[in-house]
Design a protein around this motif. Structure first.
Motif, short mmCIF file in Angstrom:
data_model
loop_
_atom_site.label_atom_id
_atom_site.label_comp_id
_atom_site.label_asym_id
_atom_site.label_seq_id
_atom_site.Cartn_x
_atom_site.Cartn_y
_atom_site.Cartn_z
N GLN A 1 0.82 6.40 -7.21
CA GLN A 1 -0.34 7.24 -7.52
C GLN A 1 0.00 8.72 -7.35
OE1 GLN A 1 -3.78 6.40 -5.08
NE2 GLN A 1 -5.20 7.20 -6.62
N ASN B 1 -3.52 -1.37 -14.46
CA ASN B 1 -4.97 -1.43 -14.60
C ASN B 1 -5.67 -0.18 -14.06
OD1 ASN B 1 -5.01 -3.96 -15.89
ND2 ASN B 1 -4.85 -5.02 -13.93
N LYS B 2 -5.06 0.47 -13.10
CA LYS B 2 -5.62 1.73 -12.59
C LYS B 2 -5.24 2.93 -13.47
CE LYS B 2 -7.63 0.61 -8.57
NZ LYS B 2 -9.04 0.95 -8.22
N LEU C 1 -1.65 -3.68 -10.71
CA LEU C 1 -2.59 -2.70 -10.19
C LEU C 1 -2.33 -1.34 -10.81
CD1 LEU C 1 -4.86 -2.04 -8.06
CD2 LEU C 1 -2.99 -1.35 -6.54
N TRP C 2 -1.07 -0.95 -10.90
CA TRP C 2 -0.73 0.36 -11.47
C TRP C 2 -1.13 0.43 -12.93
CZ3 TRP C 2 5.08 -0.23 -9.80
CH2 TRP C 2 5.13 -0.45 -8.41
N TRP D 1 -2.25 4.32 -13.51
CA TRP D 1 -1.34 5.20 -12.78
C TRP D 1 0.00 5.37 -13.48
CZ3 TRP D 1 -2.22 2.49 -7.39
CH2 TRP D 1 -3.51 2.81 -6.92
N ASN E 1 -3.13 -3.04 -20.72
CA ASN E 1 -3.95 -1.85 -20.49
C ASN E 1 -3.17 -0.56 -20.65
OD1 ASN E 1 -6.56 -0.82 -19.90
ND2 ASN E 1 -5.91 -0.33 -17.81
N ASN F 1 2.02 1.66 -3.51
CA ASN F 1 0.87 2.06 -4.33
C ASN F 1 0.57 3.55 -4.17
OD1 ASN F 1 0.53 -0.59 -5.18
ND2 ASN F 1 -1.09 -1.04 -3.70
N GLU G 1 0.83 -1.20 0.00
CA GLU G 1 0.00 0.00 0.00
C GLU G 1 0.87 1.26 0.00
OE1 GLU G 1 -3.49 2.47 0.27
OE2 GLU G 1 -2.98 0.52 -0.58
#
Length: 506
Positions: free
Chosen positions: A239, A292-293, A289-290, A295, A327, A235, A232
């Motif tokens: 971000q 797909n988000k 995650l980065w 970022w 992505n 992350n 986290e």
């Protein structure tokens, strides 16, 4: 970059034997009009230590010239290896990897980042500034400058295996790194901001990360598992860094080059059929995650292994990344020396250049590659640089599109004229109208076709120049043969305008 440099002189015969077959494969394949063709130029290998300003500039100029001839269109230049600077900074000290002593300014004075931007743009290349965000001291650094963050604020770092690491569990460090990046983005005309695989440190036997206190005091979400809390922290940093870059300059591309394995399948059904160190579990980097988000703007996994590697097979991994990270634009981090050293499993008489090229071409989400490292290609290890030049980078390429930043093309060039200037026959045009980075022209593409040839702007073989100028010197030879030139405009994100046609006799 986590890499051991190896010399391969003993295998010269194997290295050279792949050249003809590689050229044949590349010539027969459809060239890509848009492709990221990058190279990492690092400083931590000490290649600039002991060089004068002029010697370093000569070295870099020579490397850039060779990479330009080889078809490279982007340089990723290391400017902050250990909370220091290969550029003029009021926040962090000059790097010892530039001057030999941290905090000592170069003499004669120059700004390597500013100089590299100018040199790359002059050659039609992008310049991405590469920083190591959390590393505050490498193992080999023995002396820190008085204004170094670890000297001014030792409470913000922790020691680990001879290094100092900015503690990701301290929110102030996220703000500090973003302050440094905002300074770079605001003052320099960079095309991208790039970070590599150093998040939490690579695990070393007998070493522990001393972050129990931060886990107790900086755990606002009450995350029960420390590993989840560490992820986290990273992350939140990714971000915040993306927001910092794009708030200052939306067109600056934010790229990450993670370690080549996300997770092994034995730990996660989504993982790859590998058995090596993992981004998610060991470096606390949730790269997917980065992606797909949204970022990050591009991803360059470091697939430095060979095809057939027991724990981390290149073929397995390129298929995995192609299937899972599409992505955002996906480029492959390619180890030049290892590719040149190892034989193709299906044809032991040649190395793996051809086989890896085929795998990239067969991967629909792979939009390019980055060479680890630039000097290996410049030195033509295993004929790699020559193959780039003569085969699969032999034609120009525009940058991949990023419509999530901007997808609108600029207006087309105006008032295209052919004029004699002294002894030169020159095409001139004027820039299309447009205000702001989304609409202003940034470069121009010049295509040439035979008189009766169908105009096909999708064919990169017809590109004769990509230039910042509003003129192009024509290759006049008697004025007996007719040609058709087409000029288009590119904006900051390489969106291309409609073409303007001009017929000439050369």
């Amino acid at each position: 970059m986590r890499k051991t440099v190896i010399l391969f002189c003993a295998i010269a015969g194997l290295l050279l034997s792949s050249c003809k077959s590689e050229q044949l494969v590349a010539t027969q394949s459809s060239p890509a009009k848009r492709e990221f063709r990058g190279a990492w130029i690092q400083c931590v290998n000490g290649q600039f230590l002991g060089l004068s300003t002029q010697q370093m500039q000569n070295t870099l100029s020579s490397q850039l010239d060779e990479l330009q001839r080889d078809g490279c269109n982007a340089i990723i230049f290391q400017v902050r290896p250990e909370c220091d600077a290969l550029y003029a900074s009021n926040i962090e000290p000059w790097s010892r990897f530039l001057t030999g002593r941290q905090g000592a300014a170069p003499s004669p004075y120059w700004d390597p980042l500013k100089w590299m931007i100018e040199q790359c743009h002059h050659r039609g290349m992008e310049l991405h500034a590469w920083i190591n965000p959390y590393r505050a001291k490498t193992k080999t650094t023995k002396e820190l400058a008085a204004n170094h963050i670890a000297q001014r604020r030792p409470d913000l770092v922790f020691p680990y295996d001879g290094q100092y690491i900015l503690n990701p569990g301290i929110p102030e460090n996220r703000d500090y790194i973003c302050k440094v990046v905002d300074d770079i983005v605001s003052r320099y005309d960079i095309d991208g901001l790039h970070i590599d695989d150093y998040f939490y440190p690579y695990p070393v036997s007998g070493q522990t990360i001393p972050d129990d206190r931060e886990f107790r005091t900086n755990n606002n979400k009450n995350i029960a598992n420390k590993n989840d809390w560490r992820r986290e922290n990273v992350n939140l940093f990714i971000q915040q860094l993306e927001q910092t870059i794009h708030k200052r300059k939306p067109y600056v591309k934010f790229g990450v080059s993670p370690f080549g394995i996300y997770r092994n399948r034995r730990n996660d059904a989504r993982g790859s059929n590998t058995s090596g160190l993992q981004n998610y579990d060991d470096l606390y980097a949730d790269v997917l995650l980065w992606v797909n988000k949204g970022w990050i703007d591009y991803c360059v996994p470091q697939l430095y292994w060979e095809i057939g590697h027991k724990s981390a097979d290149y073929e397995t991994l390129i298929h995995w990344w192609d299937a899972n990270a599409g992505n955002r634009p996906l480029y492959i981090g390619e180890d030049v020396e290892r590719t040149a050293k190892h034989p193709d499993p299906n044809n032991p008489n040649v190395n793996q250049i051809t086989a890896k090229y085929k795998l990239r071409k067969q991967s629909p989400h792979v939009n390019g590659m980055v060479l680890w490292y630039a000097k290996a290609a410049v030195d033509n290890v295993g004929n790699y640089g020559r193959v780039l030049r003569d085969a699969y980078w032999r034609m120009p390429a525009l940058q991949p599109l990023m419509p999530f930043i901007d997808g609108d093309a600029p207006g087309h060039p105006k008032k295209v004229k052919d004029i004699w200037v002294n002894q030169d026959y020159v095409l001139f045009w004027t820039a299309p109208s447009g205000h702001g980075w989304k609409n202003e022209p940034y470069k121009y593409v010049i295509y040439r076709f035979d008189d009766n040839e169908k105009i096909d702007l999708a064919n990169p073989a017809k590109i004769v120049a990509i230039t910042n100028n509003t003129f192009y010197k024509l290759p006049y030879s008697g004025g007996k043969q007719k040609f058709v030139y087409v000029i288009t405009a590119l904006d900051r994100m390489s969106n291309e305008s409609k073409g303007v046609v001009k017929k000439v006799k050369l």
